[in-house]
Each structure stands twice: as C-alpha cells, then as structure tokens.
Design a protein around this motif. Structure first.
Motif, PDB file in Angstrom:
ATOM      1  N   ILE A   1       7.450  22.361  33.711  1.00  0.00           N
ATOM      2  CA  ILE A   1       7.048  21.275  32.822  1.00  0.00           C
ATOM      3  C   ILE A   1       8.139  20.987  31.791  1.00  0.00           C
ATOM      4  CG2 ILE A   1       5.403  20.602  31.026  1.00  0.00           C
ATOM      5  CD1 ILE A   1       3.264  22.129  32.567  1.00  0.00           C
ATOM      6  N   GLY A   2       8.722  22.047  31.238  1.00  0.00           N
ATOM      7  CA  GLY A   2       9.796  21.858  30.262  1.00  0.00           C
ATOM      8  C   GLY A   2      11.006  21.174  30.872  1.00  0.00           C
ATOM      9  N   THR A   3      11.341  21.602  32.099  1.00  0.00           N
ATOM     10  CA  THR A   3      12.497  20.997  32.768  1.00  0.00           C
ATOM     11  C   THR A   3      12.243  19.530  33.089  1.00  0.00           C
ATOM     12  OG1 THR A   3      13.043  23.148  33.749  1.00  0.00           O
ATOM     13  CG2 THR A   3      14.063  21.194  34.721  1.00  0.00           C
ATOM     14  N   VAL A   4      11.006  19.226  33.556  1.00  0.00           N
ATOM     15  CA  VAL A   4      10.666  17.836  33.849  1.00  0.00           C
ATOM     16  C   VAL A   4      10.751  16.993  32.578  1.00  0.00           C
ATOM     17  CG1 VAL A   4       8.777  16.295  34.506  1.00  0.00           C
ATOM     18  CG2 VAL A   4       9.264  18.317  35.875  1.00  0.00           C
ATOM     19  N   GLY A   5      10.251  17.536  31.466  1.00  0.00           N
ATOM     20  CA  GLY A   5      10.340  16.807  30.207  1.00  0.00           C
ATOM     21  C   GLY A   5      11.773  16.553  29.793  1.00  0.00           C
ATOM     22  N   LEU A   6      12.627  17.596  29.946  1.00  0.00           N
ATOM     23  CA  LEU A   6      14.038  17.437  29.592  1.00  0.00           C
ATOM     24  C   LEU A   6      14.713  16.409  30.494  1.00  0.00           C
ATOM     25  CD1 LEU A   6      16.447  18.341  27.894  1.00  0.00           C
ATOM     26  CD2 LEU A   6      16.838  20.183  29.558  1.00  0.00           C
ATOM     27  N   VAL A   7      14.412  16.497  31.814  1.00  0.00           N
ATOM     28  CA  VAL A   7      15.003  15.541  32.756  1.00  0.00           C
ATOM     29  C   VAL A   7      14.522  14.127  32.434  1.00  0.00           C
ATOM     30  CG1 VAL A   7      15.036  14.803  35.169  1.00  0.00           C
ATOM     31  CG2 VAL A   7      15.369  17.212  34.595  1.00  0.00           C
ATOM     32  N   ALA A   8      13.237  13.988  32.072  1.00  0.00           N
ATOM     33  CA  ALA A   8      12.708  12.669  31.723  1.00  0.00           C
ATOM     34  C   ALA A   8      13.442  12.090  30.519  1.00  0.00           C
ATOM     35  CB  ALA A   8      11.209  12.766  31.435  1.00  0.00           C
ATOM     36  N   LEU A   9      13.689  12.953  29.506  1.00  0.00           N
ATOM     37  CA  LEU A   9      14.396  12.485  28.320  1.00  0.00           C
ATOM     38  C   LEU A   9      15.816  12.054  28.663  1.00  0.00           C
ATOM     39  CD1 LEU A   9      14.501  12.097  25.262  1.00  0.00           C
ATOM     40  CD2 LEU A   9      15.172  14.494  25.040  1.00  0.00           C
ATOM     41  N   VAL A  10      16.509  12.895  29.439  1.00  0.00           N
ATOM     42  CA  VAL A  10      17.880  12.571  29.823  1.00  0.00           C
ATOM     43  C   VAL A  10      17.917  11.304  30.678  1.00  0.00           C
ATOM     44  CG1 VAL A  10      19.888  13.368  31.123  1.00  0.00           C
ATOM     45  CG2 VAL A  10      18.649  14.954  29.642  1.00  0.00           C
ATOM     46  N   SER A  11      16.949  11.176  31.606  1.00  0.00           N
ATOM     47  CA  SER A  11      16.937  10.008  32.490  1.00  0.00           C
ATOM     48  C   SER A  11      16.661   8.730  31.709  1.00  0.00           C
ATOM     49  CB  SER A  11      15.883  10.186  33.586  1.00  0.00           C
ATOM     50  OG  SER A  11      14.580  10.247  33.032  1.00  0.00           O
ATOM     51  N   VAL A  12      15.777   8.813  30.707  1.00  0.00           N
ATOM     52  CA  VAL A  12      15.488   7.638  29.896  1.00  0.00           C
ATOM     53  C   VAL A  12      16.736   7.213  29.120  1.00  0.00           C
ATOM     54  CG1 VAL A  12      14.219   6.821  27.875  1.00  0.00           C
ATOM     55  CG2 VAL A  12      13.013   8.008  29.711  1.00  0.00           C
ATOM     56  N   VAL A  13      17.442   8.216  28.571  1.00  0.00           N
ATOM     57  CA  VAL A  13      18.668   7.903  27.826  1.00  0.00           C
ATOM     58  C   VAL A  13      19.718   7.290  28.751  1.00  0.00           C
ATOM     59  CG1 VAL A  13      20.579   8.881  26.511  1.00  0.00           C
ATOM     60  CG2 VAL A  13      18.246   9.660  26.073  1.00  0.00           C
ATOM     61  N   ALA A  14      19.908   7.925  29.939  1.00  0.00           N
ATOM     62  CA  ALA A  14      20.909   7.424  30.883  1.00  0.00           C
ATOM     63  C   ALA A  14      20.531   6.039  31.402  1.00  0.00           C
ATOM     64  CB  ALA A  14      21.066   8.400  32.047  1.00  0.00           C
ATOM     65  N   ALA A  15      19.245   5.886  31.784  1.00  0.00           N
ATOM     66  CA  ALA A  15      18.797   4.588  32.284  1.00  0.00           C
ATOM     67  C   ALA A  15      18.857   3.533  31.186  1.00  0.00           C
ATOM     68  CB  ALA A  15      17.375   4.703  32.835  1.00  0.00           C
ATOM     69  N   GLY A  16      18.548   3.947  29.946  1.00  0.00           N
ATOM     70  CA  GLY A  16      18.617   2.996  28.840  1.00  0.00           C
ATOM     71  C   GLY A  16      20.024   2.492  28.613  1.00  0.00           C
ATOM     72  N   SER A  17      20.998   3.399  28.717  1.00  0.00           N
ATOM     73  CA  SER A  17      22.390   2.986  28.548  1.00  0.00           C
ATOM     74  C   SER A  17      22.802   2.002  29.637  1.00  0.00           C
ATOM     75  CB  SER A  17      23.298   4.224  28.583  1.00  0.00           C
ATOM     76  OG  SER A  17      24.656   3.848  28.529  1.00  0.00           O
ATOM     77  N   LEU A  18      22.430   2.323  30.895  1.00  0.00           N
ATOM     78  CA  LEU A  18      22.763   1.428  32.004  1.00  0.00           C
ATOM     79  C   LEU A  18      22.039   0.101  31.848  1.00  0.00           C
ATOM     80  CD1 LEU A  18      24.064   0.906  34.766  1.00  0.00           C
ATOM     81  CD2 LEU A  18      22.081   2.021  35.819  1.00  0.00           C
ATOM     82  N   SER A  19      20.755   0.172  31.468  1.00  0.00           N
ATOM     83  CA  SER A  19      19.968  -1.049  31.315  1.00  0.00           C
ATOM     84  C   SER A  19      20.545  -1.932  30.219  1.00  0.00           C
ATOM     85  CB  SER A  19      18.516  -0.695  31.009  1.00  0.00           C
ATOM     86  OG  SER A  19      17.750  -1.848  30.772  1.00  0.00           O
ATOM     87  N   ARG A  20      20.931  -1.319  29.095  1.00  0.00           N
ATOM     88  CA  ARG A  20      21.491  -2.110  28.000  1.00  0.00           C
ATOM     89  C   ARG A  20      22.771  -2.827  28.431  1.00  0.00           C
ATOM     90  NH1 ARG A  20      19.729   2.304  24.978  1.00  0.00           N
ATOM     91  NH2 ARG A  20      21.784   3.307  25.141  1.00  0.00           N
ATOM     92  N   ARG A  21      23.583  -2.154  29.206  1.00  0.00           N
ATOM     93  CA  ARG A  21      24.833  -2.783  29.630  1.00  0.00           C
ATOM     94  C   ARG A  21      24.560  -3.932  30.596  1.00  0.00           C
ATOM     95  NH1 ARG A  21      28.387   1.265  32.252  1.00  0.00           N
ATOM     96  NH2 ARG A  21      30.125  -0.084  31.675  1.00  0.00           N
ATOM     97  N   ILE A  22      23.594  -3.736  31.502  1.00  0.00           N
ATOM     98  CA  ILE A  22      23.257  -4.811  32.440  1.00  0.00           C
ATOM     99  C   ILE A  22      22.632  -5.984  31.695  1.00  0.00           C
ATOM    100  CG2 ILE A  22      21.777  -5.421  34.385  1.00  0.00           C
ATOM    101  CD1 ILE A  22      22.193  -2.645  35.480  1.00  0.00           C
ATOM    102  N   VAL A  23      21.762  -5.676  30.727  1.00  0.00           N
ATOM    103  CA  VAL A  23      21.158  -6.742  29.911  1.00  0.00           C
ATOM    104  C   VAL A  23      22.246  -7.498  29.142  1.00  0.00           C
ATOM    105  CG1 VAL A  23      19.693  -7.182  27.906  1.00  0.00           C
ATOM    106  CG2 VAL A  23      18.890  -5.684  29.728  1.00  0.00           C
ATOM    107  N   ALA A  24      23.267  -6.759  28.663  1.00  0.00           N
ATOM    108  CA  ALA A  24      24.362  -7.416  27.957  1.00  0.00           C
ATOM    109  C   ALA A  24      25.113  -8.368  28.883  1.00  0.00           C
ATOM    110  CB  ALA A  24      25.315  -6.366  27.387  1.00  0.00           C
ATOM    111  N   VAL A  25      25.333  -7.947  30.131  1.00  0.00           N
ATOM    112  CA  VAL A  25      25.999  -8.826  31.101  1.00  0.00           C
ATOM    113  C   VAL A  25      25.131 -10.049  31.378  1.00  0.00           C
ATOM    114  CG1 VAL A  25      26.837  -9.011  33.471  1.00  0.00           C
ATOM    115  CG2 VAL A  25      27.297  -6.945  32.156  1.00  0.00           C
TER     116      VAL A  25
END
Length: 415
Positions: free
Chosen positions: A133-157
């Motif tokens: 559960i802890g690992t899934v939570g950590l992965v979820a946090l990291v994935s949200v941050v990574a996906a957010g960065s990618l999403s922001r750049r695509i939205v900027a384009v």
C-alpha cells in the motif's frame, strides 16, 4: 478525463499489478520454504529414529512401527526401498509424514502437524500488505507529478497552437515547454516551424495585396475619370458602373492591407449608441438611395453611452446592411440593446463555412446568397478587432443571417 488523469491511472494500475504479483510470489515462496523446512525436519527425525531402531530395536523420537494411518503413496515408496515424506490434508489439518524401512522389514514412521501460517507468516503478510500500500501510494504520487509535468507541457503546446490559430504567429511553443529532446519538445519545434512558414506565407500574401492595391489605384482612378468623359448612353453607363465597382474593390483591398499591417488604431469618443445608429442608418439611406422600409432600427431599453470609434462602427454597420441587402432579403432589422447591435436580414442565412470559420476574403459563401468578393464581412471583422469588439455571425430565429456586434466596456478615452 484529461491526459494527466489517464497517465496517472495507467501508472497506478501497472504499479499496483506489479506489486500485487510480487507480493503473492514472495508470500508463496515463503510458504513453500516453510513447507520444505517442515519436510526436512520430518526427514531428519525418521532418519535418526531409523538408525537408533536398527541398533536398539526401540522406536524413538516419536516414531511408530507399522502405523496403519500411513498414506498408501508413502507406503509404496517405502516398500520400494525409499525414505520419503508426504503431506496429507489441507489447512488447518495438514500433516507431514516421513517413513523409512528398517532392518527387520517393518516400516518406521513419524507424523508432524503442519500449519501453513504462524506468527512469522502473519508478520510477513502484514509487512507485504503495508509495504504494498505504501509503495502504491508513493508510485501514485510520483506518477501524478510526472504526468502533471508532461500534461502541463502538452497543454502549453496546445495553448500556443490556439494562439497561432487566433492570429498570434509570433507565439513560440519551444519557449513554453523549454529545450529538451523528448517527443513534446519535437512537437513544439514542429509547431514553431509550421508557424514560421505560415508567417512567411501570410507576410508574402499581405505584401502582394498591398502592392496590387496601390499599383491599381492610379490606373483605376484614371479609368474612372476617362469613363466620365464618355458620351451619354447605355455602354457608357456600363463602363462607369464597372469602373466604380473596380474602384471600390481597390479601396477595400487597401483597407484590408491596413488591417494586415497591424497599425490601425481606434479614435475613441463618447457616443450615445442608439441615436448614433439612427443617424448612421439615415446617412446610409441617402448615400445608397435605399428603398423605404428596407432598413429598420429598433431600440430595446435606454440609450447607452459607449466609448468607441464611431467611424469604424458606422463602417461595420454599413457593410453588414449592404451585405444583407445584396445577398439576403429586406427588411434589414437593426436592434440596439445596451452595448450590442444585432443586424438581421430575411434571406437564407450565412453559409455553414462562414459560421464555423468566420469571414474570409475572396470567398462569397454559398450560391444562394449571391456573388461577391467576400471583402465586406472581412472588413467589418477587421474594424471590430481594432475596436476590441466581438462580431458574432449566426442564424436568426427567422432563418436569416444574424450578425451581432458587442462593443467592449470602456469608461475612459485612451490618451
């Protein structure tokens, strides 16, 4: 669902599946290892008990002789001369048997109760659950941050693409997403390259339009002057009429060229909008010799004073009215409500392409609305842009064409 949410869910699902498979594998491996240890323990006991029995003739270490409960499979293995172990039953009543033949031909056996879980297995299971559960939570946090960065750049384009589509050809996608070597940066570079090419083509088109209009102005003026000197008659009237049409076309092209230059500025004044529209329509009736009742003005609510450029507003209204009379059907109805002026004709309405894409120069629309150069609405839209107003083309409730001019709110005249 946005790209950020989709990527986050994909990362979370993949990581959760991987952690679940790993946890199950670790737990099963630990269970199998515990079973092997129990088998080894039983095997060592029967081995030591058999050695003692062969010396002393006495069963020890909890061993029994010819136990009638010995499983048949284990018995056959011993009769074949093997020392073997065998598991019977299921949780929580499992047993581990071990048996071996002794020198007097009898079968010596031991049995141990086997429980698949104990404190250590419970602790392992709990550790796997908490850790998973802890690992899934950590992965979820990291994935949200990574996906957010990618999403922001695509939205900027995407935002840059919308700015380019709106006419801001100097917008740069690379400046928005930064320099990198991933796919998003490649997309931004391709978008900037496309915008640069489009900017060059539009600049060439604008220069061509301006040059043609300026070069035609002098000979057209001379042509119109010469046409006025022709003797009276039907041919002379046709020549003068076509010369005037050509002059209007050249003037329209020059006006569009000024819009393209981006240097046009509004000369703002305080204007009572309702009274101004009445006077503008009256002047147009005289200039165009319009038929009585062809243009009607309606006021809704009190007259509002707006800060705008009256010359440009009058030009917009004139183009909309003339367009409605030429391509639609009278009466042309102008309704003034607050800061909004709506111009409606009773024809077949604007073509769908114009409603979707806005007016385009040299595209007159559908055949049922007649022929033309498509410059009147283009010029009206250009003036509206200079005013900071919105010119919205639509379809009236009666089915005719509707153009709504929404003037912006201003309280002070810019210095």
């Amino acid at each position: 669902m946005g790209l950020r949410s989709k990527l986050g869910l994909i990362f979370l699902a993949v990581s959760s599946l991987a952690i679940l498979v790993l946890s199950v594998a670790v737990y099963n491996h630990s269970s199998a290892a515990r079973l092997d240890r129990t088998r080894s323990s039983a095997d060592e006991r029967i081995k030591d008990a058999a050695e003692v029995y062969n010396i002393t003739g006495m069963p020890t270490l909890g061993a029994e002789l010819d136990n009638p409960r010995i499983p048949a499979e284990l018995r056959r293995a011993v009769e074949d001369g093997k020392r073997a172990t065998y598991k019977t039953g299921g949780s929580p009543n499992a047993e581990i048997w071990a048996a071996q033949g002794v020198d007097d031909g009898r079968i010596l056996s031991v049995v141990e109760t086997y429980t698949p879980t104990d404190d250590s297995m419970d602790a392992l299971r709990q550790a796997l659950v908490v850790g998973g559960i802890g690992t899934v939570g950590l992965v979820a946090l990291v994935s949200v941050v990574a996906a957010g960065s990618l999403s922001r750049r695509i939205v900027a384009v995407a935002g840059t693409a919308r700015r380019i589509a709106a006419g801001d050809l100097d917008a740069s996608a690379v400046a928005e997403v930064g320099q990198s070597k991933d796919e998003v940066a490649s997309l931004a570079t391709a978008l900037d390259t496309m915008a640069s090419s489009l900017r060059g083509q539009l600049d060439a088109e604008r220069r061509f339009t301006a040059d043609v209009a300026h070069d035609l102005r002098t000979p057209v003026t001379g042509l119109l002057t010469a046409a006025e000197l022709l003797p009276p008659g039907r041919p002379s009237e046709l020549v003068r009429d076509r010369a005037k049409v050509l002059r209007r076309l050249v003037e329209d092209l020059l006006e569009i060229a000024r819009f393209d230059s981006g240097l046009e500025k509004a000369d703002l004044e305080h204007v009572g909008l309702g009274a101004f529209v009445d006077s503008a329509v009256a002047r147009l009736r005289m200039q165009q010799a319009l038929a009585p009742g062809s243009v009607e003005v309606h006021r809704v609510g009190p007259d509002e004073v707006v800060v705008t450029d009256p010359r440009r507003v009058e030009r917009i209204l004139a183009n909309l009215i003339v367009n409605g009379l030429r391509h639609g059907a009278p009466p042309i109805e102008l309704t003034v409500t607050g800061r909004t002026i709506e111009v409606v004709d009773h024809g077949n309405g604007y073509p769908q392409e114009l409603l979707l894409e806005g007016p385009r120069r040299f595209r007159s629309g559908s055949a049922e609305r007649g022929v033309g150069h498509g410059l009147g609405l283009t010029i009206a839209a250009g003036h509206a842009k200079v005013l900071g107003a919105r010119l919205i083309f639509g379809t009236a409730a009666s089915g005719g064409a509707s153009a709504r001019l929404e003037l912006p709110e201003r309280t002070d005249i810019d210095s």
